[in-house]
Design an enzyme around this catalytic site. Structure first.
Site, PDB file in Angstrom:
ATOM      1  CE  LYS A  76       8.912  23.505   4.567  1.00 11.35           C
ATOM      2  NZ  LYS A  76       8.568  24.900   4.089  1.00 11.35           N
ATOM      3  CG  MET A  99      10.168  30.308  12.836  1.00  9.58           C
ATOM      4  SD  MET A  99      10.607  30.456  11.155  1.00  9.58           S
ATOM      5  CE  MET A  99       9.948  32.065  10.798  1.00  9.58           C
ATOM      6  CG  ASP A 114       3.844  22.434   7.409  1.00  8.91           C
ATOM      7  OD1 ASP A 114       3.034  22.712   8.527  1.00  8.91           O
ATOM      8  OD2 ASP A 114       3.989  23.025   6.463  1.00  8.91           O
TER       9      ASP A 114
HETATM   10  C1  LIG Z   1       7.375  29.032   9.598  1.00 10.12           C
HETATM   11  S1  LIG Z   1       6.600  30.076  10.862  1.00 10.12           S
HETATM   12  C2  LIG Z   1       4.947  29.791  10.185  1.00 10.12           C
HETATM   13  C3  LIG Z   1       4.149  31.133  10.694  1.00 10.12           C
HETATM   14  C4  LIG Z   1       2.711  30.873  10.279  1.00 10.12           C
HETATM   15  N1  LIG Z   1       2.603  31.022   8.859  1.00 10.12           N
HETATM   16  C5  LIG Z   1       1.822  32.040  11.005  1.00 10.12           C
HETATM   17  O1  LIG Z   1       1.212  32.869  10.195  1.00 10.12           O
HETATM   18  O2  LIG Z   1       1.648  31.946  12.183  1.00 10.12           O
HETATM   19  C6  LIG Z   1       6.448  28.879  12.358  1.00 10.12           C
HETATM   20  C7  LIG Z   1       6.620  29.731  13.568  1.00 10.12           C
HETATM   21  O3  LIG Z   1       5.603  30.381  13.615  1.00 10.12           O
HETATM   22  C8  LIG Z   1       5.379  30.525  15.336  1.00 10.12           C
HETATM   23  N2  LIG Z   1       4.265  29.609  15.433  1.00 10.12           N
HETATM   24  C9  LIG Z   1       3.350  28.816  14.707  1.00 10.12           C
HETATM   25  N3  LIG Z   1       2.432  28.164  15.584  1.00 10.12           N
HETATM   26  C10 LIG Z   1       2.541  28.603  16.886  1.00 10.12           C
HETATM   27  C11 LIG Z   1       1.885  28.313  17.930  1.00 10.12           C
HETATM   28  N4  LIG Z   1       0.782  27.406  17.989  1.00 10.12           N
HETATM   29  N5  LIG Z   1       2.302  28.802  19.131  1.00 10.12           N
HETATM   30  C12 LIG Z   1       3.485  29.674  19.155  1.00 10.12           C
HETATM   31  N6  LIG Z   1       4.135  29.852  18.142  1.00 10.12           N
HETATM   32  C13 LIG Z   1       3.679  29.545  16.826  1.00 10.12           C
HETATM   33  C14 LIG Z   1       6.507  29.976  15.667  1.00 10.12           C
HETATM   34  O4  LIG Z   1       7.476  30.694  15.859  1.00 10.12           O
HETATM   35  C15 LIG Z   1       7.186  28.985  14.679  1.00 10.12           C
HETATM   36  O5  LIG Z   1       8.360  28.807  14.866  1.00 10.12           O
END
Ligand SMILES: C[S@@+](CC[C@H](N)C(=O)[O-])C[C@H]1O[C@@H](n2cnc3c(N)ncnc32)[C@H](O)[C@@H]1O
Length: 461
Positions: A273, A386, A251
């Site tokens: 998504k 998020m 995704d």
């Molecule tokens: C659906 S969640 C997934 C989280 C993921 N499973 C994890 O362990 O990081 C998605 C959120 O993770 C955060 N996120 C993921 N990658 C990121 C990045 N490279 N920099 C900042 N925030 C990130 C953001 O808040 C994003 O909206």
């Protein structure tokens, strides 16, 4: 043209001679002893450790100078003295007697030379520069060593113990047997052996062999945590499974460079998504994983960060478990860990925070269902996933529940990627700081006094 013929030499219980009694001789004796050779040592002075080794190997220690007639009783002779003329004498005596000889650090006098080895017995890997650049050979050995799983020897034994069983079950059909073993190497059986779970691996193997015999092979699903963005943060296991995929589902949060690291021939399906715009519903994704596995495919489901942290990984495996489809979950570096480290913010610190809390700041309508009174506790770091759209709301709520307005906050944009950016402020100032700027998703929020350490703890990445 090869300068040398690579061979594996079985010296178990065979007489080998080391001429020399110092530390160089000892190093060679250690290796010969590992290969179970019977070691004799001839030298005028002998290191006590070398003496003990020779005696336990069943050999003898002879205290005198080397004589040319000494070489005849041996299948292999090593000259390891620090006197060039003696080493030359040993080499020429061995040559005349047609006995293989190695002269330490003098390739021109050697029949055989020692390569740099990676010992995962019974699996052995050796690297040789034909004696020209041993440092290079050792450096390549280290590179290989870091990519070969520590338990690979267990896997070799596991296969050896079952070769006969597989051959009989598959009616000695050579090409079918070969294909069977190639497939085994790409299944969870291999992962179980590498994890040292031998009973589990044995039962998986029997099930797999039965299914294979009756052409009933079903696929598997790997839920792989791809980390927050920097491809270097992938785990070895993630990479290994990505190289096995027939199909990859990924995704928006998974960086294109990471998708490119999956097996070249794998089919790639974007199930991305975007906020408020799901191209496949979660239910569709769950069903797709099941359908592909039932078609016998090896499916990698790449998830941003860690699959079990706000990743809906649990939902995706529920359906697989119900249908007894084999799956594995590979942890990944979560956005919290990645963003914090790359911004120089320790999530806990003896003087600042004894706990850390991960919450989702997803706005539901105009509201957010969070335990605000718990989030304002002292000595705690709060990490909000998020939360960009609700940032102003979050800051106001925390202040209203008693958190001081000057509490430090970081908004980290595209953490760990080449576009990584940290906006630092306080609960009262952060919305003003980013006003007028285009903040690009994904973003992560870190709140607490640990944020103030970001300048002093920032390393290079
Ligand atoms: C659906 S969640 C997934 C989280 C993921 N499973 C994890 O362990 O990081 C998605 C959120 O993770 C955060 N996120 C993921 N990658 C990121 C990045 N490279 N920099 C900042 N925030 C990130 C953001 O808040 C994003 O909206």
């Amino acid at each position: 043209m090869l300068d040398y013929l690579p061979l594996c030499f079985n010296v178990a219980n065979k007489p080998c001679l080391i001429v020399g009694g110092g530390t160089i001789a000892l190093r060679k004796a250690i290796l010969l002893n590992k290969a179970q050779a019977k070691i004799d040592v001839i030298a005028t002075v002998v290191n006590p450790e070398l003496r003990a080794l020779a005696l336990t190997s069943g050999g003898e220690v002879i205290i005198r100078a080397f004589a040319e007639s000494d070489v005849y009783r041996y299948c292999f002779v090593i000259a390891a003295t620090n006197i060039t003329s003696v080493n030359q004498q040993v080499a020429s005596a061995a040559n005349s007697a047609n006995v293989l000889v190695n002269v330490v650090d003098t390739p021109s006098l050697c029949d055989v030379i020692f390569p740099a080895i990676i010992d995962r017995s019974p699996l052995l890997m050796s690297v040789s520069s034909s004696g020209n650049a041993p440092v290079l050979a050792r450096s390549i050995r280290s590179q290989i060593e870091s990519t070969v799983p520590a338990n690979i020897g267990l896997l070799a034994d596991f296969i050896a113990d079952r070769r006969q069983q597989a051959r009989l079950a598959l009616n000695d059909d050579e090409s079918r047997v070969r294909l069977f073993w190639e497939t085994v190497l790409e299944t969870e059986i291999t992962e179980s052996v590498l994890a040292g779970k031998m009973a589990e691996a044995a039962s998986q193997f029997n099930d797999f062999l039965n299914a294979y015999q009756s052409d009933r092979v079903i696929g598997e699903v790997y839920l792989v945590g791809a980390g927050p963005g920097d491809p270097d943060l992938l785990t070895f296991k993630a990479l290994r499974l990505m190289q096995r995929a027939d199909v990859v589902l990924y995704d928006r949060l998974v960086a294109p460079e990471i998708v490119d690291m999956t097996r070249r021939d794998a089919e790639r399906i974007y199930v991305g998504k975007v906020r408020c715009k799901h191209s496949l519903s979660q239910q569709d994704i769950n069903q797709l994983l099941i359908d592909l596995a039932l078609m016998g495919k090896k499916v990698v489901r790449l998830k941003g960060g860690d699959p079990f942290i706000f990743g809906r990984g649990g939902e995706e495996i529920e359906g697989l478990a119900e249908r007894h489809i084999p799956f594995q979950v590979v942890p990944g570096i979560s956005a919290a860990n990645g963003c914090a480290c790359y911004s120089g913010i320790p999530l806990t610190h003896r003087d600042h925070a004894q706990s850390v809390r991960f919450v989702t700041g997803h706005l539901k309508g105009d509201s957010m269902d969070l335990p605000w009174s718990e989030l304002v506790a002292q000595s705690q770091t709060v990490v909000i996933y998020m939360g960009l759209t609700g940032l102003d709301f979050i800051c106001q709520k925390l202040i209203a529940h008693g958190k001081p307005g000057n509490t430090a906050i970081a908004l980290i944009e595209r953490g760990t990627t080449v576009d990584h950016k940290a906006h630092i402020g306080t609960l009262s100032t952060i919305t003003g700081i980013i006003e007028g700027q285009t903040v690009k998703a994904p973003t992560l929020i870190i709140i607490g006094s640990v944020v103030n350490l970001h300048n002093s703890m920032l390393g290079s990445h």
